[in-house]
Write a protein that holds these residues in place. Structure first.
Motif, PDB file in Angstrom:
ATOM      1  N   VAL A 344       0.848  -1.195   0.000  1.00  0.00           N
ATOM      2  CA  VAL A 344       0.000   0.000   0.000  1.00  0.00           C
ATOM      3  C   VAL A 344       0.882   1.242   0.000  1.00  0.00           C
ATOM      4  O   VAL A 344       1.770   1.391   0.851  1.00  0.00           O
ATOM      5  N   LEU A 345       0.610   2.145  -0.938  1.00  0.00           N
ATOM      6  CA  LEU A 345       1.295   3.425  -1.013  1.00  0.00           C
ATOM      7  C   LEU A 345       0.281   4.525  -0.738  1.00  0.00           C
ATOM      8  O   LEU A 345      -0.893   4.416  -1.102  1.00  0.00           O
ATOM      9  N   THR A 346       0.749   5.603  -0.118  1.00  0.00           N
ATOM     10  CA  THR A 346      -0.128   6.725   0.204  1.00  0.00           C
ATOM     11  C   THR A 346       0.686   7.996   0.283  1.00  0.00           C
ATOM     12  O   THR A 346       1.911   7.959   0.481  1.00  0.00           O
ATOM     13  N   GLY A 347       0.003   9.119   0.138  1.00  0.00           N
ATOM     14  CA  GLY A 347       0.639  10.400   0.387  1.00  0.00           C
ATOM     15  C   GLY A 347       0.701  10.700   1.870  1.00  0.00           C
ATOM     16  O   GLY A 347       0.280   9.888   2.710  1.00  0.00           O
ATOM     17  N   PRO A 348       1.181  11.887   2.251  1.00  0.00           N
ATOM     18  CA  PRO A 348       1.399  12.205   3.667  1.00  0.00           C
ATOM     19  C   PRO A 348       0.155  12.662   4.423  1.00  0.00           C
ATOM     20  O   PRO A 348       0.178  12.709   5.656  1.00  0.00           O
ATOM     21  N   HIS A 349      -0.922  13.016   3.727  1.00  0.00           N
ATOM     22  CA  HIS A 349      -2.112  13.573   4.385  1.00  0.00           C
ATOM     23  C   HIS A 349      -3.048  12.439   4.784  1.00  0.00           C
ATOM     24  O   HIS A 349      -3.866  11.968   3.990  1.00  0.00           O
ATOM     25  N   LEU A 350      -2.931  11.994   6.038  1.00  0.00           N
ATOM     26  CA  LEU A 350      -3.626  10.793   6.503  1.00  0.00           C
ATOM     27  C   LEU A 350      -4.418  11.025   7.778  1.00  0.00           C
ATOM     28  O   LEU A 350      -4.671  10.084   8.533  1.00  0.00           O
ATOM     29  N   HIS A 351      -4.866  12.255   8.022  1.00  0.00           N
ATOM     30  CA  HIS A 351      -5.469  12.536   9.326  1.00  0.00           C
ATOM     31  C   HIS A 351      -6.797  11.822   9.537  1.00  0.00           C
ATOM     32  O   HIS A 351      -7.246  11.698  10.674  1.00  0.00           O
ATOM     33  N   ASN A 352      -7.441  11.346   8.470  1.00  0.00           N
ATOM     34  CA  ASN A 352      -8.677  10.576   8.655  1.00  0.00           C
ATOM     35  C   ASN A 352      -8.408   9.105   8.967  1.00  0.00           C
ATOM     36  O   ASN A 352      -9.342   8.376   9.318  1.00  0.00           O
ATOM     37  N   PHE A 353      -7.174   8.686   8.804  1.00  0.00           N
ATOM     38  CA  PHE A 353      -6.824   7.270   9.001  1.00  0.00           C
ATOM     39  C   PHE A 353      -5.527   7.141   9.798  1.00  0.00           C
ATOM     40  O   PHE A 353      -4.679   6.307   9.498  1.00  0.00           O
ATOM     41  N   THR A 354      -5.405   7.967  10.826  1.00  0.00           N
ATOM     42  CA  THR A 354      -4.155   8.011  11.584  1.00  0.00           C
ATOM     43  C   THR A 354      -3.820   6.658  12.204  1.00  0.00           C
ATOM     44  O   THR A 354      -2.704   6.149  12.051  1.00  0.00           O
ATOM     45  N   ALA A 355      -4.771   6.057  12.906  1.00  0.00           N
ATOM     46  CA  ALA A 355      -4.498   4.801  13.600  1.00  0.00           C
ATOM     47  C   ALA A 355      -4.232   3.665  12.619  1.00  0.00           C
ATOM     48  O   ALA A 355      -3.297   2.864  12.800  1.00  0.00           O
ATOM     49  N   ILE A 356      -5.059   3.576  11.574  1.00  0.00           N
ATOM     50  CA  ILE A 356      -4.896   2.494  10.594  1.00  0.00           C
ATOM     51  C   ILE A 356      -3.570   2.635   9.855  1.00  0.00           C
ATOM     52  O   ILE A 356      -2.851   1.643   9.651  1.00  0.00           O
ATOM     53  N   SER A 357      -3.223   3.842   9.456  1.00  0.00           N
ATOM     54  CA  SER A 357      -1.955   4.031   8.752  1.00  0.00           C
ATOM     55  C   SER A 357      -0.772   3.704   9.654  1.00  0.00           C
ATOM     56  O   SER A 357       0.230   3.144   9.193  1.00  0.00           O
ATOM     57  N   VAL A 368       4.901   5.693   2.493  1.00  0.00           N
ATOM     58  CA  VAL A 368       4.404   7.058   2.373  1.00  0.00           C
ATOM     59  C   VAL A 368       5.286   7.811   1.379  1.00  0.00           C
ATOM     60  O   VAL A 368       6.511   7.843   1.524  1.00  0.00           O
ATOM     61  N   VAL A 369       4.642   8.395   0.363  1.00  0.00           N
ATOM     62  CA  VAL A 369       5.366   9.161  -0.656  1.00  0.00           C
ATOM     63  C   VAL A 369       4.842  10.586  -0.642  1.00  0.00           C
ATOM     64  O   VAL A 369       3.661  10.821  -0.410  1.00  0.00           O
ATOM     65  N   ASN A 370       5.716  11.527  -0.908  1.00  0.00           N
ATOM     66  CA  ASN A 370       5.351  12.934  -0.784  1.00  0.00           C
ATOM     67  C   ASN A 370       5.097  13.634  -2.107  1.00  0.00           C
ATOM     68  O   ASN A 370       4.525  14.723  -2.134  1.00  0.00           O
ATOM     69  N   ASN A 371       5.523  13.024  -3.211  1.00  0.00           N
ATOM     70  CA  ASN A 371       5.402  13.684  -4.506  1.00  0.00           C
ATOM     71  C   ASN A 371       5.537  12.649  -5.618  1.00  0.00           C
ATOM     72  O   ASN A 371       5.733  11.454  -5.355  1.00  0.00           O
ATOM     73  N   GLU A 372       5.442  13.118  -6.849  1.00  0.00           N
ATOM     74  CA  GLU A 372       5.472  12.194  -7.989  1.00  0.00           C
ATOM     75  C   GLU A 372       6.802  11.463  -8.098  1.00  0.00           C
ATOM     76  O   GLU A 372       6.843  10.285  -8.482  1.00  0.00           O
ATOM     77  N   ARG A 373       7.903  12.137  -7.750  1.00  0.00           N
ATOM     78  CA  ARG A 373       9.214  11.495  -7.843  1.00  0.00           C
ATOM     79  C   ARG A 373       9.311  10.329  -6.869  1.00  0.00           C
ATOM     80  O   ARG A 373       9.747   9.232  -7.237  1.00  0.00           O
ATOM     81  N   GLU A 374       8.885  10.547  -5.614  1.00  0.00           N
ATOM     82  CA  GLU A 374       8.927   9.472  -4.629  1.00  0.00           C
ATOM     83  C   GLU A 374       7.947   8.357  -4.990  1.00  0.00           C
ATOM     84  O   GLU A 374       8.231   7.178  -4.752  1.00  0.00           O
ATOM     85  N   LEU A 375       6.807   8.720  -5.568  1.00  0.00           N
ATOM     86  CA  LEU A 375       5.850   7.698  -5.995  1.00  0.00           C
ATOM     87  C   LEU A 375       6.461   6.813  -7.074  1.00  0.00           C
ATOM     88  O   LEU A 375       6.385   5.575  -6.991  1.00  0.00           O
ATOM     89  N   ALA A 376       7.068   7.420  -8.063  1.00  0.00           N
ATOM     90  CA  ALA A 376       7.692   6.642  -9.137  1.00  0.00           C
ATOM     91  C   ALA A 376       8.841   5.787  -8.612  1.00  0.00           C
ATOM     92  O   ALA A 376       8.973   4.600  -8.976  1.00  0.00           O
ATOM     93  N   THR A 377       9.671   6.352  -7.751  1.00  0.00           N
ATOM     94  CA  THR A 377      10.813   5.614  -7.207  1.00  0.00           C
ATOM     95  C   THR A 377      10.352   4.402  -6.410  1.00  0.00           C
ATOM     96  O   THR A 377      10.921   3.306  -6.525  1.00  0.00           O
ATOM     97  N   THR A 378       9.320   4.565  -5.597  1.00  0.00           N
ATOM     98  CA  THR A 378       8.804   3.465  -4.778  1.00  0.00           C
ATOM     99  C   THR A 378       8.165   2.394  -5.651  1.00  0.00           C
ATOM    100  O   THR A 378       8.343   1.189  -5.416  1.00  0.00           O
ATOM    101  N   LEU A 379       7.418   2.800  -6.661  1.00  0.00           N
ATOM    102  CA  LEU A 379       6.827   1.829  -7.580  1.00  0.00           C
ATOM    103  C   LEU A 379       7.899   0.997  -8.267  1.00  0.00           C
ATOM    104  O   LEU A 379       7.805  -0.236  -8.337  1.00  0.00           O
ATOM    105  N   LEU A 380       8.930   1.661  -8.767  1.00  0.00           N
ATOM    106  CA  LEU A 380       9.996   0.942  -9.465  1.00  0.00           C
ATOM    107  C   LEU A 380      10.722  -0.016  -8.521  1.00  0.00           C
ATOM    108  O   LEU A 380      11.068  -1.144  -8.904  1.00  0.00           O
ATOM    109  N   ALA A 381      10.941   0.417  -7.278  1.00  0.00           N
ATOM    110  CA  ALA A 381      11.609  -0.452  -6.309  1.00  0.00           C
ATOM    111  C   ALA A 381      10.796  -1.715  -6.037  1.00  0.00           C
ATOM    112  O   ALA A 381      11.345  -2.816  -5.919  1.00  0.00           O
ATOM    113  N   LEU A 382       9.492  -1.573  -5.941  1.00  0.00           N
ATOM    114  CA  LEU A 382       8.630  -2.730  -5.706  1.00  0.00           C
ATOM    115  C   LEU A 382       8.527  -3.614  -6.936  1.00  0.00           C
ATOM    116  O   LEU A 382       8.555  -4.853  -6.836  1.00  0.00           O
ATOM    117  N   PHE A 383       8.416  -3.009  -8.113  1.00  0.00           N
ATOM    118  CA  PHE A 383       8.350  -3.799  -9.342  1.00  0.00           C
ATOM    119  C   PHE A 383       9.637  -4.592  -9.574  1.00  0.00           C
ATOM    120  O   PHE A 383       9.599  -5.702 -10.117  1.00  0.00           O
TER     121      PHE A 383
END
Length: 422
Positions: A344-357, A368-383
């Motif tokens: 599961v990937l998500t951005g940093p704004h999680l105040h509605n799901f603090t406990a679950i996250s 947790v990714v903060n922008n498009e660059r981190e999203l792409a980097t994390t996806l590639l690392a998992l792939f």
């Protein structure tokens, strides 16, 4: 204080109807069933001694679905009323339950409308979901003589501070609840601080952990995945304005290394479907739309522009990003992809799901990714690391399994209220 609050609602009514009209430009359903917003046209005694469950939109309706199914099974002789406030939520209720439940919109916070509603549907118990805390609704329920319960209650730090600024309005409302089934001990403390009776507040966990992936759902997901072909697939779910651009930019970066990768893009609101399709084409990406029954086999983006299929769609992906989190919305349900054993990937704004996250993060099932660059980097690392992808998905699924049980506890509290009221 509530008199002033009610007067404000009456003054706002013309603007509320105007807002519905304006939203109806892109979502025509907002221009329909206006009488229900004011509880006009109902016959007194439409239902007798009913059980009323109030959700808001799609997310709350889906979270409440297992609860509603159990209530239908456990109380077959009790009329069940399910209300929402949005057309998308209304569509989900109709699709999930058909004529097994009565469904209308919940009226606005106007005393006259709420009184008409109570006379028409005669609830013996009202169960509101998550953060549906409305002073006039609560007062009308108690004036009618019904029991009032909060189910799957959550209260972020931000919301808690906001409610705390209106103690003369909030404290009497909170004291009217006969039972509050909330998600965490921290939230239980917040509800008590706002005026709920301590002995009526129960931290039972989240019913969202109690979802089931039945055989029909798994079969549908597997069939769609087969249409996508043997390639990497990731999903960006419940995206909001401001998120589609970075999601598509990240996908373009992934395509640079893995040109056969497919993105399943699921915008949160149906009125945005056409705009998002235009964004995809504007990026020069090939597109298939699910609503048009177009094949996902040869395209770069599969736009899931239908409603009610998100849980099934998560099963088609290798990695899942959950939106409402790169922009300050507060996030959406992280447990649905986790139940499928997806990283599961998500951005940093999680105040509605603090406990679950936090649970998913502690278990190693969340990135947790903060922008498009981190999203792409994390996806590639998992792939590029199948073992890491498998391990992170299993960790996420383990969190879901370890925290089941809130549904049974909540049903027990509902049974207690029905027994007391009988």
């Amino acid at each position: 204080m509530r008199t002033f609050y009610s007067a404000l609602w009456y003054l706002l009514l013309p603007f509320l109807f105007l807002r519905l009209w304006l939203r109806g430009r892109k979502a025509p359903a907002y221009r329909q069933r206006w009488a229900q917003r004011m509880a006009w046209g109902y016959r007194p005694g439409t239902l007798k001694n009913s059980l009323w469950v109030h959700a808001v939109s799609v997310g709350e309706t889906l979270a409440a679905a297992p609860l509603i199914e159990r209530l239908l099974a456990d109380h077959p002789d009790t009329p069940l009323l399910v209300t929402t406030t949005t057309p998308t939520g209304s569509e989900r209720v109709k699709a999930l339950f058909g004529d097994r439940v009565s469904h209308v919109y919940c009226p606005w916070e106007v005393p006259g409308a709420l009184n008409r509603f109570m006379k028409a549907f005669d609830p013996q118990l009202v169960v509101v979901l998550e953060t549906e805390l409305w002073p006039n609704l609560c007062a009308a329920v108690k004036r009618h003589g019904a029991k009032l319960m909060l189910m799957n209650g959550r209260l972020s730090e931000k919301s808690y501070r906001g409610y705390g600024k209106l103690p003369r309005l909030v404290r009497p409302m909170m004291a009217q609840f006969d039972a509050l089934a909330v998600q965490t001990a921290v939230e239980a403390e917040r509800y008590v601080a706002l005026g709920a009776w301590p002995e009526r507040v129960h931290a039972i966990g989240s019913v969202k952990f109690d979802m089931t992936l039945d055989a029909a759902l798994r079969d549908s997901s597997a069939a769609l995945r087969a249409q996508m072909g043997e390639r990497r697939v990731w999903i960006a779910a419940s995206t909001h304005p401001g998120e589609d651009e970075p999601v598509l930019a990240a996908h373009q970066q992934v395509l640079g290394s893995h040109p056969d990768t497919l993105l399943v893009l699921v915008p949160r609101h149906p009125e945005r479907f056409n705009d998002v399709a235009a964004q995809i084409r504007g990026k020069g990406l090939s597109l298939a739309r699910r609503s048009a029954d177009e094949s996902p086999a040869e395209v770069q983006v599969y736009l899931a522009d239908t409603m009610g299929e998100l849980l099934m769609l998560f099963g088609t992906a290798d990695v899942a990003f959950v939106g409402g989190s790169l922009v300050p919305v507060g996030g959406h349900n992280l447990l649905e992809p986790a139940a499928w054993e997806k990283p599961v990937l998500t951005g940093p704004h999680l105040h509605n799901f603090t406990a679950i996250s936090q649970l998913l993060d502690d278990a190693g099932g969340l990135s947790v990714v903060n922008n498009e660059r981190e999203l792409a980097t994390t996806l590639l690392a998992l792939f590029d690391d199948a073992e890491r992808c498998r391990r992170q998905g299993q960790a996420a699924a383990a969190v879901v399994e370890a925290n089941r049980g809130a549904l049974e506890k909540g049903l027990g509290l509902i049974s207690e209220q029905l027994t007391v009221n009988s």
